[in-house]
Design a protein around this motif. Sequence first.
Motif, mmCIF file in Angstrom:
data_model
loop_
_atom_site.group_PDB
_atom_site.id
_atom_site.type_symbol
_atom_site.label_atom_id
_atom_site.label_comp_id
_atom_site.label_asym_id
_atom_site.label_seq_id
_atom_site.Cartn_x
_atom_site.Cartn_y
_atom_site.Cartn_z
ATOM 1 N N ARG A 163 0.815 -1.222 0.000
ATOM 2 C CA ARG A 163 0.000 0.000 0.000
ATOM 3 C C ARG A 163 0.847 1.269 0.000
ATOM 4 N NH1 ARG A 163 -2.829 0.520 6.007
ATOM 5 N NH2 ARG A 163 -0.910 0.431 7.246
ATOM 6 N N LYS A 164 2.121 1.148 0.350
ATOM 7 C CA LYS A 164 2.998 2.314 0.315
ATOM 8 C C LYS A 164 3.557 2.583 -1.081
ATOM 9 C CE LYS A 164 4.407 2.533 5.155
ATOM 10 N NZ LYS A 164 5.497 2.334 6.150
ATOM 11 N N GLU A 165 3.239 1.720 -2.029
ATOM 12 C CA GLU A 165 3.682 1.921 -3.408
ATOM 13 C C GLU A 165 2.550 2.547 -4.222
ATOM 14 O OE1 GLU A 165 6.705 1.509 -4.394
ATOM 15 O OE2 GLU A 165 7.406 0.543 -2.544
ATOM 16 N N PRO A 166 2.636 3.834 -4.529
ATOM 17 C CA PRO A 166 1.535 4.490 -5.262
ATOM 18 C C PRO A 166 1.316 3.931 -6.655
ATOM 19 C CG PRO A 166 3.467 5.928 -5.079
ATOM 20 C CD PRO A 166 3.724 4.756 -4.196
ATOM 21 N N ASN A 167 2.304 3.226 -7.186
ATOM 22 C CA ASN A 167 2.170 2.665 -8.538
ATOM 23 C C ASN A 167 1.426 1.333 -8.565
ATOM 24 O OD1 ASN A 167 3.383 4.734 -9.942
ATOM 25 N ND2 ASN A 167 5.415 3.828 -9.905
ATOM 26 N N ILE A 168 1.027 0.807 -7.395
ATOM 27 C CA ILE A 168 0.338 -0.488 -7.356
ATOM 28 C C ILE A 168 -1.149 -0.297 -7.099
ATOM 29 C CG2 ILE A 168 0.116 -2.713 -6.167
ATOM 30 C CD1 ILE A 168 3.026 -2.614 -5.462
ATOM 31 N N ASP A 169 -1.972 -0.858 -7.972
ATOM 32 C CA ASP A 169 -3.395 -1.033 -7.710
ATOM 33 C C ASP A 169 -3.610 -2.491 -7.315
ATOM 34 O OD1 ASP A 169 -4.010 1.574 -8.284
ATOM 35 O OD2 ASP A 169 -4.788 1.172 -10.298
ATOM 36 N N LEU A 170 -4.325 -2.713 -6.226
ATOM 37 C CA LEU A 170 -4.566 -4.056 -5.713
ATOM 38 C C LEU A 170 -6.008 -4.461 -5.975
ATOM 39 C CD1 LEU A 170 -3.601 -6.506 -4.019
ATOM 40 C CD2 LEU A 170 -4.242 -5.214 -1.965
ATOM 41 N N LEU A 171 -6.184 -5.650 -6.521
ATOM 42 C CA LEU A 171 -7.522 -6.164 -6.802
ATOM 43 C C LEU A 171 -7.646 -7.554 -6.186
ATOM 44 C CD1 LEU A 171 -10.278 -5.867 -8.171
ATOM 45 C CD2 LEU A 171 -9.254 -6.759 -10.275
ATOM 46 N N MET A 172 -8.468 -7.651 -5.133
ATOM 47 C CA MET A 172 -8.598 -8.898 -4.389
ATOM 48 C C MET A 172 -9.832 -9.690 -4.823
ATOM 49 S SD MET A 172 -5.994 -8.848 -2.298
ATOM 50 C CE MET A 172 -6.383 -10.043 -1.012
ATOM 51 N N LYS A 173 -9.752 -11.002 -4.573
ATOM 52 C CA LYS A 173 -10.899 -11.912 -4.630
ATOM 53 C C LYS A 173 -11.591 -11.956 -5.987
ATOM 54 C CE LYS A 173 -13.393 -12.045 -0.818
ATOM 55 N NZ LYS A 173 -14.200 -11.644 0.360
ATOM 56 N N VAL A 174 -10.808 -11.894 -7.075
ATOM 57 C CA VAL A 174 -11.442 -12.042 -8.378
ATOM 58 C C VAL A 174 -11.880 -13.496 -8.555
ATOM 59 C CG1 VAL A 174 -9.999 -10.200 -9.308
ATOM 60 C CG2 VAL A 174 -9.385 -12.572 -9.741
ATOM 61 N N LYS A 175 -12.955 -13.693 -9.272
ATOM 62 C CA LYS A 175 -13.496 -15.036 -9.468
ATOM 63 C C LYS A 175 -12.733 -15.804 -10.546
ATOM 64 C CE LYS A 175 -18.283 -14.208 -8.000
ATOM 65 N NZ LYS A 175 -19.706 -14.237 -8.420
ATOM 66 N N GLU A 176 -12.182 -15.061 -11.495
ATOM 67 C CA GLU A 176 -11.502 -15.721 -12.604
ATOM 68 C C GLU A 176 -10.518 -14.756 -13.232
ATOM 69 O OE1 GLU A 176 -13.207 -16.838 -16.829
ATOM 70 O OE2 GLU A 176 -13.812 -18.397 -15.401
ATOM 71 N N MET A 177 -9.373 -15.279 -13.646
ATOM 72 C CA MET A 177 -8.435 -14.476 -14.442
ATOM 73 C C MET A 177 -7.771 -15.380 -15.466
ATOM 74 S SD MET A 177 -5.480 -13.637 -11.608
ATOM 75 C CE MET A 177 -4.835 -14.888 -10.482
ATOM 76 N N LYS A 178 -7.833 -14.946 -16.718
ATOM 77 C CA LYS A 178 -7.259 -15.707 -17.810
ATOM 78 C C LYS A 178 -6.441 -14.777 -18.688
ATOM 79 C CE LYS A 178 -10.950 -19.198 -18.132
ATOM 80 N NZ LYS A 178 -11.966 -19.822 -19.014
ATOM 81 N N PRO A 179 -5.403 -15.313 -19.321
ATOM 82 C CA PRO A 179 -4.585 -14.452 -20.163
ATOM 83 C C PRO A 179 -5.294 -14.090 -21.456
ATOM 84 C CG PRO A 179 -3.860 -16.721 -20.357
ATOM 85 C CD PRO A 179 -4.912 -16.704 -19.286
#
Length: 638
Positions: free
Chosen positions: A152-168
């Motif tokens: 959270r101290k890195e302003p360049n990071i957006d955090l996205l939790m608990k996604v149901k699915e991720m595919k390339p």
Amino acid sequence: MHLRKQWIWGIIVLLVLAAAGAGGWYWWMKNGARGTAKPQALIPVKSAASIKDSYDVIVAGTDPEGISAAISAARNGQKVLLVDGRGREILGGLMTLGWLNTIDLNYAPEQPVIPGKHNFLDKGIFQEWYERVEGTSFDTTTAANVFYDMVRKEPNIDLLMKVKEMKPSVEPGTPANKVTGLDIVKEDGTKIAVKAKAVIDATQDADIAAAAGAPFTWGREDIGDPKSQMAVTLVMKLSGVTPQVWQSFGKHKNTQSDATSTWGFPEMKEYKSTNPERVRMRGLNIGRQNDNTILINAMQIFGVDPLNPQSVKEGIEIGKKEAPHVVEYMKQHFPEFKNLELVGTAPELYVRETRHLIGEYRLTMADLMDNRDFPDAIAYGSYEVDIQSTNYKDPGAVMMKPIQYGVPFRTLVPQKVDGLLVVGRAASFDSLPHGSARVIPLGMATGQAAGAAAKLAADKGITFRQLSQSSEDIAALREKLVQQKMELKMYKFDAPEYTKHKAYPGLKAAVGMFLTVGGYNNKDWEVDGASNAQRFVYNMAGIRKIKPAVFPGDPSAALVGMADPAKQALTLNQAALTIGTAIGLKPPQQKTAEELKARGWLTQETLSKIADPNKLTNGEAFLLLRDVAKNYAQMNIE
């Protein structure tokens, strides 16, 4: 006056060293690790309020390796999306939800003289995190909070939790598919397509790489056993651990302890499971928590497919059912545990092995045996090659203990896929060296390297594969990592004694084919011990298992008519007969050492090293096996 001052300082140093020697153990127990502290409240983890359409880098996975990759990319000026795809509430994965709170550390060959101080091979972001937790074992809440605070101290990071699915998102191509981002289904069911210049797969199972078309092996497929993989573990939590109880652990026979970690109680192997084909205990690895509890990593659970949610659920239930019986056994057999109580099991399984990427380079056992460095090394390891059991009959093995070996950047670069790097235990390691390279500190180092490489590749306008093939760009990557507090150097040390043996080429090959193990002391392979006819058949069968198509014959047929072959000295003629039988040579006259030499399958160099053709040693047998594997079966064993 100057000489007098030097003399005085010399006396002071000697006194300090003497005091350290006398009180070193006490100091180590009390101060060597930072020890327990006041329990912390868990900091709630929040996802970013909004997610952009594109980023420089997407990191898939919130285990320590993924966190390291995201922080590294962000500190290198990249806009980063860090995505959790496992429904987690906190960061840290295996460490914080699998409750693996004792760290398998890569110690440098040179260590400080002060007891309790450590010099690790993996510094950088791992060291930064380590210095904020309790010690060689840590409180899982502390660890989760430190991970989140760093992110959270890195302003360049957006955090996205608990996604149901991720595919390339993949653009098909020849010779390589190109990953251009991730297609994500968020927790609320919303579908988003996020583009990225680079994706870092930190899922631990190479999920993104596999979906993009990267090749891999499964479990021990590379040594002819695709249905086997190391056991999973369900970590147990016990309460009631007072300082007195903790100190008693280290006094138990064949058990050691520091301020936060205990390892030993080897008698636990005698525990009789209520479900013996699925559960077994080994010696205890115990990590201390800040709330007078301990976490125990010792329960081996077999037959779980980590990529099958139903199988994982079953594995957890098996472990939960067994845990009370295990703790009751401990209370009855070890007075140190008599007042402790089981208060829970980990929310997630500790999974050791699934997919092994096939990358631009594949780390081998020969690399570890030789303690090799590489021009593109971006991490270093020294942890023992710990091969956990694959079933209830398999005792597991410690293959050997390296001094220091390098991990090439090329092990992160998948074949047949561009725009993607794989970090952590699923990187391009053969299944045996994976027993060492899978440890988290090394994985975090690969994550840090991947984050920096994403910046360099973007600035250069090149693919990761092109970067891996450029000595100039690799040098720039290594320089950047050193500037960011990683240590990328090979220490100076004497070559291990086993490398000086005349049979070392054969021993190295035999270890790589899982035909022998050296143990913690690198001596258990007994190179100078007498071999026998039965053992050579077993070894030949091991090679045949890896390459069944090129060994159509049954090597045990060479024992027909022999009484008690395990007691019969291995002769050169018997070894040649066994090899020829496995290859499928028909007339008996073809199954001789001279015939195998004439065909180029045995070398004169090997034959000249045999002291007594009527009584071969294990090392001499390994040399014969190496020749056959290399020259006949065309196996890459060096």
